[in-house]
Write a protein that holds these residues in place. Structure first.
Motif, PDB file in Angstrom:
ATOM      1  N   VAL A  28      24.929  38.264  85.659  1.00 27.10           N
ATOM      2  CA  VAL A  28      25.418  39.402  84.868  1.00 27.10           C
ATOM      3  C   VAL A  28      25.157  40.706  85.605  1.00 27.10           C
ATOM      4  O   VAL A  28      26.010  41.605  85.619  1.00 27.10           O
ATOM      5  CB  VAL A  28      24.768  39.406  83.464  1.00 27.10           C
ATOM      6  CG1 VAL A  28      25.035  40.699  82.732  1.00 27.10           C
ATOM      7  CG2 VAL A  28      25.277  38.225  82.650  1.00 27.10           C
ATOM      8  N   ASP A  29      24.001  40.830  86.235  1.00 30.88           N
ATOM      9  CA  ASP A  29      23.680  42.027  86.998  1.00 30.88           C
ATOM     10  C   ASP A  29      24.706  42.243  88.121  1.00 30.88           C
ATOM     11  O   ASP A  29      25.213  43.348  88.299  1.00 30.88           O
ATOM     12  CB  ASP A  29      22.271  41.913  87.571  1.00 30.88           C
ATOM     13  CG  ASP A  29      21.820  43.173  88.268  1.00 30.88           C
ATOM     14  OD1 ASP A  29      21.936  44.259  87.665  1.00 30.88           O
ATOM     15  OD2 ASP A  29      21.326  43.078  89.405  1.00 30.88           O
ATOM     16  N   GLY A  30      25.012  41.193  88.882  1.00 33.15           N
ATOM     17  CA  GLY A  30      26.006  41.292  89.948  1.00 33.15           C
ATOM     18  C   GLY A  30      27.373  41.652  89.402  1.00 33.15           C
ATOM     19  O   GLY A  30      28.084  42.495  89.957  1.00 33.15           O
ATOM     20  N   PHE A  31      27.751  41.020  88.288  1.00 34.49           N
ATOM     21  CA  PHE A  31      29.048  41.303  87.669  1.00 34.49           C
ATOM     22  C   PHE A  31      29.145  42.772  87.275  1.00 34.49           C
ATOM     23  O   PHE A  31      30.135  43.442  87.583  1.00 34.49           O
ATOM     24  CB  PHE A  31      29.263  40.415  86.445  1.00 34.49           C
ATOM     25  CG  PHE A  31      30.553  40.680  85.727  1.00 34.49           C
ATOM     26  CD1 PHE A  31      31.710  40.042  86.121  1.00 34.49           C
ATOM     27  CD2 PHE A  31      30.618  41.579  84.672  1.00 34.49           C
ATOM     28  CE1 PHE A  31      32.918  40.285  85.473  1.00 34.49           C
ATOM     29  CE2 PHE A  31      31.809  41.841  84.022  1.00 34.49           C
ATOM     30  CZ  PHE A  31      32.961  41.193  84.425  1.00 34.49           C
ATOM     31  N   LEU A  32      28.129  43.291  86.599  1.00 36.87           N
ATOM     32  CA  LEU A  32      28.176  44.667  86.117  1.00 36.87           C
ATOM     33  C   LEU A  32      28.160  45.683  87.259  1.00 36.87           C
ATOM     34  O   LEU A  32      28.943  46.639  87.250  1.00 36.87           O
ATOM     35  CB  LEU A  32      27.006  44.932  85.163  1.00 36.87           C
ATOM     36  CG  LEU A  32      27.059  44.183  83.834  1.00 36.87           C
ATOM     37  CD1 LEU A  32      25.783  44.433  83.042  1.00 36.87           C
ATOM     38  CD2 LEU A  32      28.283  44.569  83.025  1.00 36.87           C
ATOM     39  N   TRP A  75      36.352  41.920  90.799  1.00 37.75           N
ATOM     40  CA  TRP A  75      35.237  42.073  91.726  1.00 37.75           C
ATOM     41  C   TRP A  75      33.910  41.730  91.076  1.00 37.75           C
ATOM     42  O   TRP A  75      32.989  41.236  91.733  1.00 37.75           O
ATOM     43  CB  TRP A  75      35.226  43.466  92.351  1.00 37.75           C
ATOM     44  CG  TRP A  75      36.332  43.592  93.338  1.00 37.75           C
ATOM     45  CD1 TRP A  75      37.491  44.300  93.201  1.00 37.75           C
ATOM     46  CD2 TRP A  75      36.421  42.917  94.595  1.00 37.75           C
ATOM     47  NE1 TRP A  75      38.279  44.114  94.311  1.00 37.75           N
ATOM     48  CE2 TRP A  75      37.648  43.281  95.178  1.00 37.75           C
ATOM     49  CE3 TRP A  75      35.579  42.049  95.285  1.00 37.75           C
ATOM     50  CZ2 TRP A  75      38.051  42.804  96.421  1.00 37.75           C
ATOM     51  CZ3 TRP A  75      35.983  41.571  96.516  1.00 37.75           C
ATOM     52  CH2 TRP A  75      37.200  41.948  97.078  1.00 37.75           C
ATOM     53  N   GLY A  76      33.803  41.977  89.776  1.00 38.27           N
ATOM     54  CA  GLY A  76      32.601  41.564  89.054  1.00 38.27           C
ATOM     55  C   GLY A  76      32.455  40.056  89.045  1.00 38.27           C
ATOM     56  O   GLY A  76      31.360  39.518  89.218  1.00 38.27           O
ATOM     57  N   ALA A  77      33.573  39.352  88.833  1.00 41.63           N
ATOM     58  CA  ALA A  77      33.538  37.885  88.839  1.00 41.63           C
ATOM     59  C   ALA A  77      33.183  37.346  90.222  1.00 41.63           C
ATOM     60  O   ALA A  77      32.403  36.386  90.349  1.00 41.63           O
ATOM     61  CB  ALA A  77      34.885  37.325  88.381  1.00 41.63           C
ATOM     62  N   GLY A  80      29.464  38.033  90.630  1.00 40.97           N
ATOM     63  CA  GLY A  80      28.698  37.151  89.756  1.00 40.97           C
ATOM     64  C   GLY A  80      28.656  35.732  90.289  1.00 40.97           C
ATOM     65  O   GLY A  80      27.608  35.078  90.273  1.00 40.97           O
ATOM     66  N   LEU A  81      29.793  35.251  90.781  1.00 40.64           N
ATOM     67  CA  LEU A  81      29.847  33.912  91.361  1.00 40.64           C
ATOM     68  C   LEU A  81      28.938  33.823  92.581  1.00 40.64           C
ATOM     69  O   LEU A  81      28.132  32.896  92.706  1.00 40.64           O
ATOM     70  CB  LEU A  81      31.281  33.554  91.746  1.00 40.64           C
ATOM     71  CG  LEU A  81      31.476  32.233  92.485  1.00 40.64           C
ATOM     72  CD1 LEU A  81      31.087  31.066  91.586  1.00 40.64           C
ATOM     73  CD2 LEU A  81      32.917  32.100  92.950  1.00 40.64           C
ATOM     74  N   TYR A  82      29.046  34.795  93.476  1.00 40.20           N
ATOM     75  CA  TYR A  82      28.232  34.779  94.690  1.00 40.20           C
ATOM     76  C   TYR A  82      26.741  34.806  94.360  1.00 40.20           C
ATOM     77  O   TYR A  82      25.962  34.003  94.876  1.00 40.20           O
ATOM     78  CB  TYR A  82      28.582  35.957  95.608  1.00 40.20           C
ATOM     79  CG  TYR A  82      27.566  36.138  96.698  1.00 40.20           C
ATOM     80  CD1 TYR A  82      27.506  35.249  97.765  1.00 40.20           C
ATOM     81  CD2 TYR A  82      26.624  37.152  96.635  1.00 40.20           C
ATOM     82  CE1 TYR A  82      26.544  35.371  98.749  1.00 40.20           C
ATOM     83  CE2 TYR A  82      25.654  37.285  97.613  1.00 40.20           C
ATOM     84  CZ  TYR A  82      25.622  36.395  98.665  1.00 40.20           C
ATOM     85  OH  TYR A  82      24.663  36.517  99.634  1.00 40.20           O
ATOM     86  N   VAL A  83      26.335  35.725  93.506  1.00 40.93           N
ATOM     87  CA  VAL A  83      24.915  35.861  93.171  1.00 40.93           C
ATOM     88  C   VAL A  83      24.403  34.594  92.502  1.00 40.93           C
ATOM     89  O   VAL A  83      23.296  34.123  92.799  1.00 40.93           O
ATOM     90  CB  VAL A  83      24.689  37.099  92.269  1.00 40.93           C
ATOM     91  CG1 VAL A  83      23.278  37.132  91.718  1.00 40.93           C
ATOM     92  CG2 VAL A  83      24.981  38.366  93.037  1.00 40.93           C
ATOM     93  N   GLY A  84      25.208  34.011  91.618  1.00 39.31           N
ATOM     94  CA  GLY A  84      24.805  32.782  90.950  1.00 39.31           C
ATOM     95  C   GLY A  84      24.651  31.622  91.915  1.00 39.31           C
ATOM     96  O   GLY A  84      23.671  30.873  91.854  1.00 39.31           O
ATOM     97  N   ILE A 111      35.777  28.917  96.614  1.00 37.66           N
ATOM     98  CA  ILE A 111      36.159  28.803  95.199  1.00 37.66           C
ATOM     99  C   ILE A 111      37.168  29.877  94.819  1.00 37.66           C
ATOM    100  O   ILE A 111      38.178  29.599  94.159  1.00 37.66           O
ATOM    101  CB  ILE A 111      34.914  28.871  94.291  1.00 37.66           C
ATOM    102  CG1 ILE A 111      34.090  27.592  94.445  1.00 37.66           C
ATOM    103  CG2 ILE A 111      35.305  29.084  92.834  1.00 37.66           C
ATOM    104  CD1 ILE A 111      32.748  27.632  93.733  1.00 37.66           C
ATOM    105  N   ILE A 112      36.920  31.107  95.241  1.00 40.63           N
ATOM    106  CA  ILE A 112      37.832  32.205  94.896  1.00 40.63           C
ATOM    107  C   ILE A 112      39.192  31.980  95.540  1.00 40.63           C
ATOM    108  O   ILE A 112      40.237  32.201  94.921  1.00 40.63           O
ATOM    109  CB  ILE A 112      37.222  33.550  95.312  1.00 40.63           C
ATOM    110  CG1 ILE A 112      36.013  33.836  94.428  1.00 40.63           C
ATOM    111  CG2 ILE A 112      38.240  34.674  95.213  1.00 40.63           C
ATOM    112  CD1 ILE A 112      35.079  34.860  94.983  1.00 40.63           C
TER     113      ILE A 112
END
Length: 144
Positions: A28-32, A75-77, A80-84, A111-112
């Motif tokens: 969530v932090d990366g997404f935001l 870009w948030g997605a 978020g994907l990368y950080v996760g 994936i993207i």
């Protein structure tokens, strides 16, 4: 836990989001954070375009807002994907190093790319690019 703040002069507004799970917190932090960067990018580009043309319309403002939401979400997605993925790799491997960034970038890029219906060659190139960018950022962070 994702934290954000806003300060204009002396008053300061700050908020935190706790999802109850470190993986979700980082995602969530990366997404935001990166989503906000994507939205600001669109706002800056469209503001420049309006200044260049010398006119602003209600339709242009509505289109800008839609584009800000779309780019912010995209870009948030991605972030978020990368950080996760990077966090998951760190937990699986049991160590924090540049290899987590490499694996996270490769998996996220693939994936993207696959989600946008790319062909196998494009997916491989995007995976390599994602891994290279993530690893380069990690090495630059080590230098500073």
């Amino acid at each position: 836990m994702p934290r954000a703040g806003f300060s204009a002069g002396s008053p300061k507004v700050e908020f935190a989001i706790d999802m109850g799970n470190p993986l979700l917190n980082r995602t969530v932090d990366g997404f935001l954070k990166i989503g906000a960067v994507g939205a600001c990018k669109v706002a800056a580009e469209d503001a420049f375009e309006c200044l260049h043309k010398g006119s602003v319309s209600k339709n242009k403002l509505e289109q800008t807002l839609k584009n800000m939401c779309k780019e912010g979400a995209y870009w948030g997605a991605v972030a978020g994907l990368y950080v996760g993925v990077e966090y998951g790799v760190e937990k699986i491997r049991g160590r924090y190093d540049w290899k987590n960034a490499l694996i996270g970038g490769v998996v996220s890029g693939a994936i993207i790319s696959a989600a946008s219906n790319s062909k196998a060659d494009k997916i491989a190139k995007d995976a390599i690019t994602g891994g290279a960018i993530a690893t380069a950022v990690e090495f630059i962070n080590y230098l500073t």
